[in-house]
Scaffold this active site. Structure first.
Site, PDB file in Angstrom:
ATOM      1  N   SER A 139      38.994   2.717  19.553  1.00 57.50           N
ATOM      2  CA  SER A 139      38.455   4.035  19.218  1.00 57.50           C
ATOM      3  C   SER A 139      38.449   4.196  17.705  1.00 57.50           C
ATOM      4  CB  SER A 139      39.361   5.118  19.823  1.00 57.50           C
ATOM      5  OG  SER A 139      39.004   6.397  19.310  1.00 57.50           O
ATOM      6  N   TYR A 152      47.367   9.435  22.059  1.00 63.96           N
ATOM      7  CA  TYR A 152      46.108   8.687  22.210  1.00 63.96           C
ATOM      8  C   TYR A 152      45.865   7.836  20.964  1.00 63.96           C
ATOM      9  CZ  TYR A 152      41.085   7.769  22.831  1.00 63.96           C
ATOM     10  OH  TYR A 152      39.856   7.162  22.961  1.00 63.96           O
TER      11      TYR A 152
HETATM   12  N1  LIG Z   1      34.100   9.157  24.795  1.00 63.12           N
HETATM   13  C1  LIG Z   1      34.510   8.966  23.574  1.00 63.12           C
HETATM   14  O1  LIG Z   1      34.253   9.789  22.668  1.00 63.12           O
HETATM   15  C2  LIG Z   1      35.324   7.749  23.223  1.00 63.12           C
HETATM   16  C3  LIG Z   1      35.506   7.443  21.868  1.00 63.12           C
HETATM   17  C4  LIG Z   1      36.274   6.347  21.537  1.00 63.12           C
HETATM   18  C5  LIG Z   1      36.808   5.549  22.520  1.00 63.12           C
HETATM   19  N2  LIG Z   1      36.601   5.854  23.835  1.00 63.12           N
HETATM   20  C6  LIG Z   1      37.207   4.991  24.838  1.00 63.12           C
HETATM   21  O2  LIG Z   1      36.199   4.496  25.707  1.00 63.12           O
HETATM   22  C7  LIG Z   1      36.761   4.226  26.983  1.00 63.12           C
HETATM   23  C8  LIG Z   1      35.915   4.878  28.050  1.00 63.12           C
HETATM   24  O3  LIG Z   1      35.968   6.272  27.873  1.00 63.12           O
HETATM   25  P1  LIG Z   1      34.840   7.278  28.400  1.00 63.12           P
HETATM   26  O4  LIG Z   1      34.598   8.213  27.294  1.00 63.12           O
HETATM   27  O5  LIG Z   1      33.727   6.530  28.997  1.00 63.12           O
HETATM   28  O6  LIG Z   1      35.706   8.057  29.497  1.00 63.12           O
HETATM   29  P2  LIG Z   1      35.391   8.543  30.991  1.00 63.12           P
HETATM   30  O7  LIG Z   1      33.953   8.847  31.188  1.00 63.12           O
HETATM   31  O8  LIG Z   1      36.421   9.565  31.297  1.00 63.12           O
HETATM   32  O9  LIG Z   1      35.684   7.221  31.858  1.00 63.12           O
HETATM   33  C9  LIG Z   1      36.981   6.694  31.967  1.00 63.12           C
HETATM   34  C10 LIG Z   1      36.972   5.684  33.095  1.00 63.12           C
HETATM   35  O10 LIG Z   1      38.275   5.112  33.138  1.00 63.12           O
HETATM   36  C11 LIG Z   1      38.805   5.270  34.454  1.00 63.12           C
HETATM   37  N3  LIG Z   1      40.247   5.380  34.346  1.00 63.12           N
HETATM   38  C12 LIG Z   1      40.984   6.310  33.676  1.00 63.12           C
HETATM   39  N4  LIG Z   1      42.290   6.051  33.827  1.00 63.12           N
HETATM   40  C13 LIG Z   1      42.381   4.928  34.613  1.00 63.12           C
HETATM   41  C14 LIG Z   1      43.455   4.176  35.126  1.00 63.12           C
HETATM   42  N5  LIG Z   1      44.733   4.539  34.901  1.00 63.12           N
HETATM   43  N6  LIG Z   1      43.190   3.092  35.872  1.00 63.12           N
HETATM   44  C15 LIG Z   1      41.914   2.721  36.110  1.00 63.12           C
HETATM   45  N7  LIG Z   1      40.844   3.404  35.675  1.00 63.12           N
HETATM   46  C16 LIG Z   1      41.091   4.494  34.930  1.00 63.12           C
HETATM   47  C17 LIG Z   1      38.103   6.523  35.029  1.00 63.12           C
HETATM   48  O11 LIG Z   1      38.081   6.541  36.451  1.00 63.12           O
HETATM   49  P3  LIG Z   1      39.263   7.246  37.335  1.00 63.12           P
HETATM   50  O12 LIG Z   1      39.581   8.534  36.655  1.00 63.12           O
HETATM   51  O13 LIG Z   1      38.675   7.387  38.698  1.00 63.12           O
HETATM   52  O14 LIG Z   1      40.401   6.279  37.315  1.00 63.12           O
HETATM   53  C18 LIG Z   1      36.704   6.289  34.474  1.00 63.12           C
HETATM   54  O15 LIG Z   1      36.014   5.356  35.256  1.00 63.12           O
HETATM   55  C19 LIG Z   1      38.204   4.754  26.926  1.00 63.12           C
HETATM   56  O16 LIG Z   1      39.084   3.694  26.668  1.00 63.12           O
HETATM   57  C20 LIG Z   1      38.171   5.712  25.758  1.00 63.12           C
HETATM   58  O17 LIG Z   1      39.439   5.869  25.173  1.00 63.12           O
HETATM   59  C21 LIG Z   1      35.863   6.944  24.216  1.00 63.12           C
END
Ligand SMILES: NC(=O)c1ccc[n+]([C@@H]2O[C@H](COP(=O)([O-])OP(=O)(O)OC[C@H]3O[C@@H](n4cnc5c(N)ncnc54)[C@H](OP(=O)(O)O)[C@@H]3O)[C@@H](O)[C@H]2O)c1
Length: 266
Positions: A139, A152
């Site tokens: 991130s 985080y």
């Molecule tokens: N969105 C942003 O602005 C952003 C920025 C920087 C980095 N990121 C990183 O990008 C990645 C994806 O994030 P996103 O924004 O796409 O989030 P998201 O839409 O909330 O998706 C998160 C995914 O991870 C799964 N998940 C969460 N906890 C889990 C666990 N303990 N075991 C297995 N699966 C799990 C969720 O499914 P379930 O809840 O069903 O388990 C979901 O499929 C993350 O690592 C996040 O930190 C995001």
């Protein structure tokens, strides 16, 4: 790294960035497996992308990781790529007496220990493949502390450090190690975090993932799309300034209600 005809496991592939990786990697002609905790969300993803293979698994549970490994490698022995994407982000007021140990360690277990355990479990299998890769999703908040979500930021900074060390250790092996450093993106994670703010100005997962796959095809091992590139430069040139900017809103977000006698004394 060629992005066709691989067998790819994505943790957290039911929404946001992980789902978009699944969709684009399927379209390129790969076999794609996703995980998540919520079976209903896995079923929905499978409905939208019927070629997907889904596995219910919690990345914060070491026993679940071992069971996942046994299931996946038995069914898909050609597995050669791991995308550590699953993640959560929580606003935490560290002075809140109601915070539990679970509250303050959950992101360490999911966002940091989870990917490290996944790599430890799957690495020997990946090393036995003709070509293999690991992509860790860190991130922009790995580059600078984020006081609204302090654990985080700590977890992602740890994952970034681990990823860089892993790349050095694996440099003479067949396993390539990539890092995507996303900026804030328009995904459910941010919707939950930002309490209804308009997120449409943030980078769309579609563009984020398309750019990342292009980068991987050109063996760009660390990718800083959009504002993450700016944050990278600024966090080196003016770290105090960046921290000050990211500290805005903390006082308001965590304001303590004043005791009734103080309010009435005004
Ligand atoms: N969105 C942003 O602005 C952003 C920025 C920087 C980095 N990121 C990183 O990008 C990645 C994806 O994030 P996103 O924004 O796409 O989030 P998201 O839409 O909330 O998706 C998160 C995914 O991870 C799964 N998940 C969460 N906890 C889990 C666990 N303990 N075991 C297995 N699966 C799990 C969720 O499914 P379930 O809840 O069903 O388990 C979901 O499929 C993350 O690592 C996040 O930190 C995001």
């Amino acid at each position: 790294m060629k992005l066709q005809r691989n067998t790819i496991l994505i943790t957290g592939g039911t929404s946001g960035i992980g789902y978009e990786f699944a969709a684009q990697l399927l379209a390129l002609g790969n076999t794609v497996l996703i995980t998540g905790r919520n079976q209903a969300k896995l079923d929905q993803a499978k409905q939208r992308l019927p070629q997907l293979h889904t596995f219910q698994s919690d990345v914060s549970d070491p026993a679940a990781i071992q069971a996942l490994f046994e299931q996946v490698t038995a069914q898909f022995p050609a597995l050669n790529m791991l995308i550590n994407n699953a993640g959560e982000m929580h606003k935490l007021n560290l002075q809140d007496p109601a915070l539990s140990v679970f509250d303050v360690t959950r992101e360490i277990d999911i966002d940091l220990a989870g990917p490290i355990r996944m790599v430890q479990q799957f690495l020997p299998h990946l090393q036995a493949q003709p070509t293999a890769a690991i992509l860790n999703i860190t991130s922009g908040l790995a580059l600078v502390p984020f006081p609204l979500a302090p654990v985080y930021g700590a977890a992602k900074a740890g994952l970034r450090s681990y990823t860089q060390a892993l790349r050095v250790q694996l440099q003479n092996t067949r396993v390539q190690v990539f890092e995507l450093v996303p900026p804030a993106a328009d995904t459910p994670l941010n919707t939950r975090f930002s309490n209804g703010q308009d997120l449409t100005k943030l980078i769309a997962p579609k563009d984020l993932v398309a750019g990342t796959l292009q980068g991987m095809e050109h063996n760009t091992f660390a990718m800083y799309p959009g504002l993450a590139g700016m944050l990278r430069i600024m966090s080196r040139l003016a770290p105090d300034f960046v921290l000050k900017q990211l500290s805005k809103g903390v006082a308001e977000a965590f304001a303590q209600p004043q005791p009734a006698n103080q309010v009435s004394a005004r």
